[in-house]
Design a protein around this motif. Structure first.
Motif, mmCIF file in Angstrom:
data_model
loop_
_atom_site.group_PDB
_atom_site.id
_atom_site.type_symbol
_atom_site.label_atom_id
_atom_site.label_comp_id
_atom_site.label_asym_id
_atom_site.label_seq_id
_atom_site.Cartn_x
_atom_site.Cartn_y
_atom_site.Cartn_z
ATOM 1 N N GLY A 15 -3.492 3.233 6.709
ATOM 2 C CA GLY A 15 -3.351 4.697 6.835
ATOM 3 C C GLY A 15 -2.215 5.253 5.999
ATOM 4 O O GLY A 15 -1.578 6.233 6.374
ATOM 5 N N GLY A 16 -1.946 4.648 4.825
ATOM 6 C CA GLY A 16 -0.999 5.238 3.874
ATOM 7 C C GLY A 16 -1.708 6.369 3.126
ATOM 8 O O GLY A 16 -2.858 6.714 3.434
ATOM 9 N N ALA A 36 -8.696 2.504 10.118
ATOM 10 C CA ALA A 36 -7.911 1.609 10.964
ATOM 11 C C ALA A 36 -6.592 1.348 10.267
ATOM 12 O O ALA A 36 -6.566 0.715 9.211
ATOM 13 C CB ALA A 36 -8.667 0.301 11.172
ATOM 14 N N ARG A 39 0.828 2.545 11.737
ATOM 15 C CA ARG A 39 1.788 3.467 11.122
ATOM 16 C C ARG A 39 2.920 2.669 10.495
ATOM 17 O O ARG A 39 3.259 1.593 10.979
ATOM 18 C CB ARG A 39 2.350 4.410 12.187
ATOM 19 N N PRO A 40 3.545 3.224 9.430
ATOM 20 C CA PRO A 40 4.670 2.502 8.819
ATOM 21 C C PRO A 40 5.769 2.263 9.847
ATOM 22 O O PRO A 40 5.993 3.105 10.725
ATOM 23 C CB PRO A 40 5.147 3.462 7.727
ATOM 24 N N THR A 48 6.875 11.951 -3.704
ATOM 25 C CA THR A 48 5.867 11.597 -4.697
ATOM 26 C C THR A 48 5.654 12.766 -5.633
ATOM 27 O O THR A 48 5.408 13.893 -5.182
ATOM 28 C CB THR A 48 4.525 11.233 -4.016
ATOM 29 N N ALA A 49 5.750 12.482 -6.919
ATOM 30 C CA ALA A 49 5.380 13.486 -7.925
ATOM 31 C C ALA A 49 3.881 13.346 -8.124
ATOM 32 O O ALA A 49 3.404 12.352 -8.670
ATOM 33 C CB ALA A 49 6.131 13.224 -9.218
ATOM 34 N N ALA A 162 -7.018 -0.412 1.832
ATOM 35 C CA ALA A 162 -5.887 0.425 1.396
ATOM 36 C C ALA A 162 -4.647 -0.039 2.142
ATOM 37 O O ALA A 162 -3.805 0.768 2.538
ATOM 38 C CB ALA A 162 -6.184 1.897 1.698
ATOM 39 N N ASP A 163 -4.566 -1.362 2.339
ATOM 40 C CA ASP A 163 -3.519 -1.900 3.217
ATOM 41 C C ASP A 163 -2.305 -2.417 2.445
ATOM 42 O O ASP A 163 -1.629 -3.352 2.886
ATOM 43 C CB ASP A 163 -4.099 -2.970 4.157
ATOM 44 N N GLU A 287 -1.935 0.389 -3.564
ATOM 45 C CA GLU A 287 -1.111 -0.786 -3.845
ATOM 46 C C GLU A 287 -1.772 -2.102 -3.437
ATOM 47 O O GLU A 287 -1.279 -3.164 -3.796
ATOM 48 C CB GLU A 287 0.276 -0.629 -3.213
ATOM 49 N N ALA A 297 6.090 8.411 -12.638
ATOM 50 C CA ALA A 297 5.285 8.936 -11.524
ATOM 51 C C ALA A 297 3.802 8.591 -11.659
ATOM 52 O O ALA A 297 2.963 9.470 -11.761
ATOM 53 C CB ALA A 297 5.467 10.452 -11.426
ATOM 54 N N LEU A 300 1.086 6.310 -7.099
ATOM 55 C CA LEU A 300 0.136 6.896 -6.156
ATOM 56 C C LEU A 300 -0.904 7.748 -6.870
ATOM 57 O O LEU A 300 -2.032 7.892 -6.391
ATOM 58 C CB LEU A 300 0.860 7.714 -5.076
HETATM 59 C C1 LIG Z 1 10.904 4.336 -5.261
HETATM 60 C C2 LIG Z 1 9.465 4.702 -5.463
HETATM 61 C C3 LIG Z 1 9.116 5.963 -5.929
HETATM 62 C C4 LIG Z 1 7.778 6.287 -6.174
HETATM 63 N N1 LIG Z 1 7.476 7.514 -6.689
HETATM 64 C C5 LIG Z 1 6.195 7.808 -6.994
HETATM 65 C C6 LIG Z 1 5.841 9.056 -7.585
HETATM 66 O O1 LIG Z 1 6.685 9.932 -7.813
HETATM 67 N N2 LIG Z 1 4.527 9.291 -7.895
HETATM 68 C C7 LIG Z 1 3.565 8.360 -7.649
HETATM 69 O O2 LIG Z 1 2.388 8.603 -7.961
HETATM 70 N N3 LIG Z 1 3.862 7.172 -7.066
HETATM 71 C C8 LIG Z 1 5.137 6.868 -6.730
HETATM 72 N N4 LIG Z 1 5.443 5.670 -6.156
HETATM 73 C C9 LIG Z 1 4.360 4.761 -5.773
HETATM 74 C C10 LIG Z 1 3.805 5.141 -4.393
HETATM 75 O O3 LIG Z 1 4.839 5.258 -3.464
HETATM 76 C C11 LIG Z 1 2.805 4.094 -3.920
HETATM 77 O O4 LIG Z 1 1.806 3.973 -4.912
HETATM 78 C C12 LIG Z 1 2.135 4.521 -2.626
HETATM 79 O O5 LIG Z 1 3.039 4.657 -1.590
HETATM 80 C C13 LIG Z 1 1.114 3.467 -2.219
HETATM 81 O O6 LIG Z 1 0.322 4.016 -1.214
HETATM 82 P P1 LIG Z 1 -0.774 3.112 -0.496
HETATM 83 O O7 LIG Z 1 -1.475 4.019 0.469
HETATM 84 O O8 LIG Z 1 -1.574 2.377 -1.493
HETATM 85 O O9 LIG Z 1 0.063 1.982 0.250
HETATM 86 P P2 LIG Z 1 1.136 2.084 1.481
HETATM 87 O O10 LIG Z 1 1.855 3.379 1.458
HETATM 88 O O11 LIG Z 1 1.877 0.811 1.416
HETATM 89 O O12 LIG Z 1 0.185 2.111 2.735
HETATM 90 C C14 LIG Z 1 -0.442 0.954 3.239
HETATM 91 C C15 LIG Z 1 -0.665 1.189 4.724
HETATM 92 O O13 LIG Z 1 -1.455 0.118 5.242
HETATM 93 C C16 LIG Z 1 -0.931 -0.263 6.498
HETATM 94 N N5 LIG Z 1 -1.324 -1.651 6.743
HETATM 95 C C17 LIG Z 1 -0.929 -2.761 6.079
HETATM 96 N N6 LIG Z 1 -1.508 -3.859 6.622
HETATM 97 C C18 LIG Z 1 -2.283 -3.407 7.641
HETATM 98 C C19 LIG Z 1 -3.120 -4.060 8.605
HETATM 99 N N7 LIG Z 1 -3.305 -5.392 8.619
HETATM 100 N N8 LIG Z 1 -3.744 -3.304 9.524
HETATM 101 C C20 LIG Z 1 -3.606 -1.965 9.520
HETATM 102 N N9 LIG Z 1 -2.833 -1.290 8.650
HETATM 103 C C21 LIG Z 1 -2.179 -2.018 7.717
HETATM 104 C C22 LIG Z 1 0.589 -0.088 6.347
HETATM 105 O O14 LIG Z 1 1.218 0.042 7.595
HETATM 106 C C23 LIG Z 1 0.638 1.213 5.530
HETATM 107 O O15 LIG Z 1 0.640 2.343 6.372
HETATM 108 C C24 LIG Z 1 6.772 5.322 -5.914
HETATM 109 C C25 LIG Z 1 7.108 4.056 -5.431
HETATM 110 C C26 LIG Z 1 8.447 3.737 -5.216
HETATM 111 C C27 LIG Z 1 8.787 2.345 -4.717
#
Ligand SMILES: Cc1cc2nc3c(=O)[nH]c(=O)nc-3n(C[C@H](O)[C@H](O)[C@H](O)COP(=O)(O)OP(=O)(O)OC[C@H]3O[C@@H](n4cnc5c(N)ncnc54)[C@H](O)[C@@H]3O)c2cc1C
Length: 403
Positions: A15-16, A36, A39-40, A48-49, A162-163, A287, A297, A300
């Motif tokens: 749920g990211g 499913a 939460r973080p 996020t930009a 999306a985990d 990720e 940026a 995401l």
């Molecule tokens: C310092 C920094 C700055 C950034 N700035 C930018 C920016 O300006 N612009 C940009 O585009 N990107 C930026 N990024 C990248 C961006 O933050 C990431 O790409 C983004 O957060 C990834 O999102 P996500 O939903 O893929 O993963 P996450 O945010 O990691 O979400 C994954 C989710 O899955 C859940 N999860 C994991 N395993 C399980 C499980 N087994 N069961 C249920 N849930 C689970 C976790 O709890 C989490 O909530 C930055 C990154 C960093 C480190």
């Protein structure tokens, strides 16, 4: 307890921001969707930009209306060589209006972005949200099943993984990942300042990596400060006044007097790309599929394009009476995302290495590249357009088209 298998249903794990976006896109088109995600564990103080295409997609999905009040436009981006080295690059200034845009995008705190996504997700009757950890994912020939920690098992035609970077879905799909860590850590925080930012972000290039200030609404900005790990802990542990003074000095006082806000994050930098983005009824997004350093940026923004692409393909398959999790759908997804992800990963990795390198010719090449970008108008505009959106086909949502 086991759900009856519904060949028209999708399960999103995580749920990211990437997972929430995919769940909203699928459920918003009437596809029965389960999200499913646990939460973080701790609050995310990053921002996020979001580049123009991502903002368009979030508007099309009915999310942006909940973000607007918390987002600041990025109209100008400045790159400043602050390496102090012999061969320094010229300052480069990109303005969105040079390529006919009002803004390159908008910067928003992650907590506001997540709240906006969750708010929209809760409005959708086709979306069931289970705030729980997923214990196992088992792909099969006819469906895939997802076991929650509570023991409940959910079945669907397609699992969208999306985990995040330690993805359980990726393991379940048998997909390996090519991963590298950098000797760099990003310190993140938000700050208030006495001078206006004029909707400009400034990226100072230092020998340890970029030091980037990105505007937030009002006289506030976010900072991503990439440091050598040996310095990061010391700097992160400074008290607020000492840290503010250090930031003011490193930013050459462009924003005047700095007041740091509560909450600091430290993120070790790494790079990872999954060998495939989909297999065995599982499509990886965000990720779970790719991690890149926070430069330019892109992270995401790529993740949202993944969410838009798999939703577009799965919905088209469903409407045509085809299997949403078939190899044909998954292969099309892999093809659609490969060049965008690979291109950006290579560019950011190369750029980061040229900053860290002490090798004079490498520094000279970076300086020359930025000099050419600064001086040659068509090249500048091409770089700006490619930075905001890939030249290769953009998913429909990024073009403002509903699914
Ligand atoms: C310092 C920094 C700055 C950034 N700035 C930018 C920016 O300006 N612009 C940009 O585009 N990107 C930026 N990024 C990248 C961006 O933050 C990431 O790409 C983004 O957060 C990834 O999102 P996500 O939903 O893929 O993963 P996450 O945010 O990691 O979400 C994954 C989710 O899955 C859940 N999860 C994991 N395993 C399980 C499980 N087994 N069961 C249920 N849930 C689970 C976790 O709890 C989490 O909530 C930055 C990154 C960093 C480190």
């Amino acid at each position: 307890m086991s759900d009856k298998y519904d060949k028209g249903s999708v399960i999103v794990v995580g749920g990211g921001p990437a997972g929430l976006t995919a769940a909203i896109a699928m459920a918003g088109s009437g596809i029965s969707t389960v999200l499913a995600g646990k939460r973080p564990s701790r609050p995310d103080n990053r921002t996020t930009a979001l580049l123009a295409g991502s903002v368009t997609a979030l508007s099309t999905l009915g999310v942006w209306t909940h973000c607007e009040a918390h987002a600041a436009p990025l109209r100008v981006m400045r790159l400043v060589d602050d390496t102090g080295r012999l061969w320094r690059a010229p300052e480069v200034k990109f303005a969105a209006n040079e390529i006919g845009l009002d803004a390159f995008g908008y910067n928003i705190e992650n907590r506001h972005l997540l709240t906006a996504l969750e708010r929209r997700a809760r409005d959708l009757p086709s979306l069931r949200i289970r705030e729980e950890e997923v214990a196992a994912v088992a792909p099969g020939d006819d469906n895939a099943s997802v076991a929650l920690k509570s023991g409940e098992v959910i079945n669907g035609a397609l699992v969208i993984g999306a985990d995040g970077r330690r993805s359980l879905c990726r393991n379940a799909a048998g997909i390996s990942v090519d991963e590298r860590t950098y000797k760099q850590v990003a310190l993140t925080l938000c700050l208030a300042h006495s001078r206006p930012h004029h909707d400009s972000s400034t990226e100072f290039h230092t020998p340890s990596g970029p030091f980037t200030l990105v505007p937030l609404p009002g006289q506030r900005s976010s900072l991503v400060w990439v440091l050598d790990p040996t310095d990061a802990d010391d700097i992160a542990e400074l008290d607020d006044a000492a840290l503010a003074a250090e930031i003011e000095q490193r930013s050459h006082s462009i924003l005047g007097k700095i007041t740091v806000e509560r909450g600091r994050g430290l993120f070790p930098l790494s790079l990872a790309t999954a060998d495939r983005f989909a297999a065995r009824r599982i499509a990886l997004i965000g990720e779970a599929a790719h991690v890149i350093p926070p430069i330019g940026a892109q992270g995401l923004n790529l993740g949202l394009r993944d969410a838009a692409a798999i939703s577009e393909l799965a919905i088209a398959a469903h409407r045509a009476g085809r299997d949403m999790g078939s190899d044909a759908t998954l292969n099309a997804y892999d093809r659609m995302r490969r060049s965008d992800v690979a291109g950006r990963t290579i560019a950011i990795d190369l750029f980061n290495r040229t900053l860290l390198s002490d090798f004079l010719p490498v520094q000279g090449a970076r300086g020359l590249g930025l000099y050419l970008v600064d001086r040659i108008g068509p090249l500048r505009r091409a770089v700006m357009r490619e930075g905001v959106a890939p030249a290769s086909a953009q998913p429909r949502l990024m073009r403002g088209k509903a699914l």
